[in-house]
Design an enzyme around this catalytic site. Structure first.
Site, PDB file in Angstrom:
ATOM      1  N   CYS A   5       0.850  -1.204   0.000  1.00 38.99           N
ATOM      2  CA  CYS A   5       0.000   0.000   0.000  1.00 38.99           C
ATOM      3  C   CYS A   5       0.877   1.243   0.000  1.00 38.99           C
ATOM      4  O   CYS A   5       1.995   1.232   0.521  1.00 38.99           O
ATOM      5  CB  CYS A   5      -0.894   0.051   1.246  1.00 38.99           C
ATOM      6  SG  CYS A   5      -2.140  -1.239   1.363  1.00 38.99           S
ATOM      7  N   ASP A   6       0.328   2.312  -0.550  1.00 43.33           N
ATOM      8  CA  ASP A   6       0.983   3.611  -0.426  1.00 43.33           C
ATOM      9  C   ASP A   6      -0.065   4.702  -0.566  1.00 43.33           C
ATOM     10  O   ASP A   6      -1.000   4.570  -1.357  1.00 43.33           O
ATOM     11  CB  ASP A   6       2.077   3.805  -1.470  1.00 43.33           C
ATOM     12  CG  ASP A   6       3.064   4.878  -1.033  1.00 43.33           C
ATOM     13  OD1 ASP A   6       4.039   4.526  -0.348  1.00 43.33           O
ATOM     14  OD2 ASP A   6       2.844   6.064  -1.347  1.00 43.33           O
ATOM     15  N   SER A   7       0.093   5.760   0.222  1.00 42.90           N
ATOM     16  CA  SER A   7      -0.896   6.843   0.242  1.00 42.90           C
ATOM     17  C   SER A   7      -0.270   8.181  -0.098  1.00 42.90           C
ATOM     18  O   SER A   7       0.877   8.463   0.279  1.00 42.90           O
ATOM     19  CB  SER A   7      -1.540   6.948   1.638  1.00 42.90           C
ATOM     20  OG  SER A   7      -2.175   5.755   2.016  1.00 42.90           O
TER      21      SER A   7
END
Length: 205
Positions: free
Chosen positions: A78-80
């Site tokens: 995941c990455d935001s």
């Protein structure tokens, strides 16, 4: 009678050092192993914030999926990033940037984009998607912004804020999945696992 064969439970790996993501998974009944990818985020660039978040998630999952210790596992990357004025804002580089960021965000709304990627290392199949949640920021005073930046928290989170920390009083509301803002959308994860023919209930610890 022929004894029933019980499939062994799949191993789940989180390719992230984020304690918030790990906590979200644990709250949902999952018990992932953590293997940090070590991927250099600065090596990727993209004009579209949503595409950047997705590319980063895929890169991190891909690095970990290639490790021997992840063999046979389901790997989650995941990455935001926060999209504001069409720009992708990750973690601020320093206190000055965090301060400027908050002064630009207050009283406005941004969109938190989180890329999700799941790789089934047993089959080599990969699925990915981006979740988006609108965040409406309040209007903290200069003194409140200074106190928040001095806490050090905004230097460790995408967009220089988080819903589950000291900045929560400065966020008026959201439109969308709150878990996505914290770092991982459980509904989207369930959907992605389903595309890999894995039921999330089979992963409950």
């Amino acid at each position: 009678m022929t004894p029933m064969t019980v499939e062994p439970q799949r191993t789940l790996v989180l390719a992230s050092a984020s304690p918030a993501r790990l906590n979200l998974l644990r709250q949902a009944g999952l018990a992932p192993h953590v293997i940090v990818s070590g991927f250099d985020e600065d090596t990727l660039d993209h004009d579209e914030p949503a595409a950047l978040a997705l590319a980063l998630a895929e890169a991190k999952a891909g690095v970990v999926a290639g490790l021997a210790e992840a063999a046979g596992a389901l790997v989650i990357g995941c990455d935001s990033v926060l999209e504001l004025d069409g720009e992708a804002l990750g973690k601020p580089a320093d206190a000055a940037e965090a301060t400027a960021r908050w002064k630009a965000m207050r009283g406005r709304a941004g969109v938190l984009r989180t890329g999700h990627c799941v790789i089934d290392t047993a089959t080599g199949r990969q699925v990915s998607a981006t979740a988006s949640t609108t965040v409406r920021f309040g209007e903290p005073s200069d003194a409140e912004v200074a106190a928040y930046v001095a806490s050090g928290e905004p230097l460790h989170v995408a967009g220089a804020f988080t819903l589950d920390g000291l900045s929560s009083p400065f966020i008026d509301g959201i439109d969308g999945d709150h878990g996505n803002v914290i770092g991982l959308s459980m509904p989207l994860l369930r959907s992605l696992l389903g595309e890999l023919d894995v039921s999330i209930t089979d992963l409950w610890a």
